[in-house]
Design an enzyme around this catalytic site. Structure first.
Site, mmCIF file in Angstrom:
data_model
loop_
_atom_site.group_PDB
_atom_site.id
_atom_site.type_symbol
_atom_site.label_atom_id
_atom_site.label_comp_id
_atom_site.label_asym_id
_atom_site.label_seq_id
_atom_site.Cartn_x
_atom_site.Cartn_y
_atom_site.Cartn_z
ATOM 1 N N HIS A 122 62.820 71.396 18.318
ATOM 2 C CA HIS A 122 64.045 71.808 19.012
ATOM 3 C C HIS A 122 64.067 71.329 20.461
ATOM 4 O O HIS A 122 63.073 71.412 21.162
ATOM 5 C CB HIS A 122 64.128 73.344 18.963
ATOM 6 C CG HIS A 122 65.348 73.906 19.616
ATOM 7 N ND1 HIS A 122 65.288 74.870 20.596
ATOM 8 C CD2 HIS A 122 66.667 73.626 19.434
ATOM 9 C CE1 HIS A 122 66.525 75.175 20.974
ATOM 10 N NE2 HIS A 122 67.370 74.435 20.292
ATOM 11 N N HIS A 138 69.953 69.666 28.036
ATOM 12 C CA HIS A 138 70.465 70.943 27.543
ATOM 13 C C HIS A 138 71.062 71.770 28.674
ATOM 14 O O HIS A 138 72.212 72.178 28.619
ATOM 15 C CB HIS A 138 69.360 71.737 26.829
ATOM 16 C CG HIS A 138 69.875 72.939 26.113
ATOM 17 N ND1 HIS A 138 70.330 74.072 26.765
ATOM 18 C CD2 HIS A 138 70.035 73.192 24.793
ATOM 19 C CE1 HIS A 138 70.739 74.953 25.884
ATOM 20 N NE2 HIS A 138 70.565 74.452 24.675
#
EC number: 4.6.1.-
Length: 280
Positions: free
Chosen positions: A12, A48
């Site tokens: 992830h 992110h």
């Protein structure tokens, strides 16, 4: 024949080249990378930002094209950086910063970037399968833009390597309708999940698995995110998913090696077609 279900262990938030080595070293055969866009719908950074998963640094960032070049090296057999285990890349497309009417352009620009920097214009580029993960059903034209661009550039064959996912936890029936609008008939993964800071039940993931196994739905594979604990990993495997997205791939691998799971599951290899529904 080995009739165990192949599992994609999805690292992830892999947004720097060093993290690719790190996650694959811990057992990932797949990574998820965040892609941010500029105001003109150009893919700009693998990034992110804040907030992100608990226990993770949110600010790793690489210029998108530099990331693609590094990714190409680790997925090109014969390259000194080659990592044989890495077979699938999920691009988590952060299209929330775009207007709905920019989705087609974003798809076009994404395709051109990948064609040049990842697929090396079709000349012995990276071999990984690619999933375009889109957070908003209204942005389905991104898929159209992507596909039409590869066709126009004379590289329709690369679409064999590309699948899609809508990551907004929408009703499965709405996802199906959107794929109908987009003219998508295969290569479909369906994600379900929530940040590791919160708990989420498996109700919707089970609905996605039921669609996958019904023979009449559009879904080929189902993955669940973000799964970091041993018990939640077992529960997720018990739901018969195909992919587990995790911050700790070593934990996923540890559970896959437990006797109860080893007889039903195995880690996917390049020979496993990620667009094929597993029939067991």
């Amino acid at each position: 024949a080995d009739n165990r279900r192949p599992i994609w262990v999805m690292g992830h938030m892999v947004n720097s080249l060093a993290q690719i080595d790190e996650f694959v070293g811990l057992g990932s055969n797949s990574i998820e990378t965040d892609v941010s866009f500029d105001k003109q719908a150009n893919p700009e950074y693998t990034y992110h930002g804040i907030p992100c998963d608990c226990g993770r640094a949110c600010l790793h960032s690489t210029k998108f094209n530099d990331f693609l070049k590094g990714l190409r090296k680790v997925t090109t057999p014969g390259d000194s950086k080659y990592l044989e285990k890495l077979i699938l890349v999920v691009f988590d497309l952060k299209t929330g910063s775009l207007y709905d009417n920019q989705a087609y352009d974003a798809g076009t620009k994404l395709a051109k970037n990948l064609l040049q920097h990842y697929w090396n214009n079709g000349n012995n580029g990276g071999r990984a399968y690619i999933i375009l993960s889109i957070p908003n059903l209204n942005h389905y034209k991104l898929i159209t833009g992507f596909k039409e661009t590869l066709k126009n550039e004379g590289h329709e064959e690369l679409l064999e390597k590309v699948g899609t996912d809508f990551s907004g936890n929408d009703d499965i029936s709405d996802v199906q309708k959107t794929y109908n609008k987009a003219g998508v008939t295969g290569h479909v993964w369906q994600s379900d999940g929530i940040t590791n800071c919160l708990l989420r039940g498996l109700t919707r993931v089970k609905a996605a698995v039921a669609n996958r196994d019904s023979g009449s739905g559009i879904i080929n594979k189902v993955y669940y995110w973000t799964v970091d604990k041993r018990q939640s990993t077992r529960d997720t495997l018990d739901a018969n998913v195909d992919g587990i997205m995790t911050n700790y791939p070593d934990i996923t691998v540890e559970i896959l090696n437990e006797a109860a799971y080893k007889k039903k599951f195995r880690i996917a290899t390049y020979e496993d077609n990620p667009w094929e529904t597993f029939k067991g």
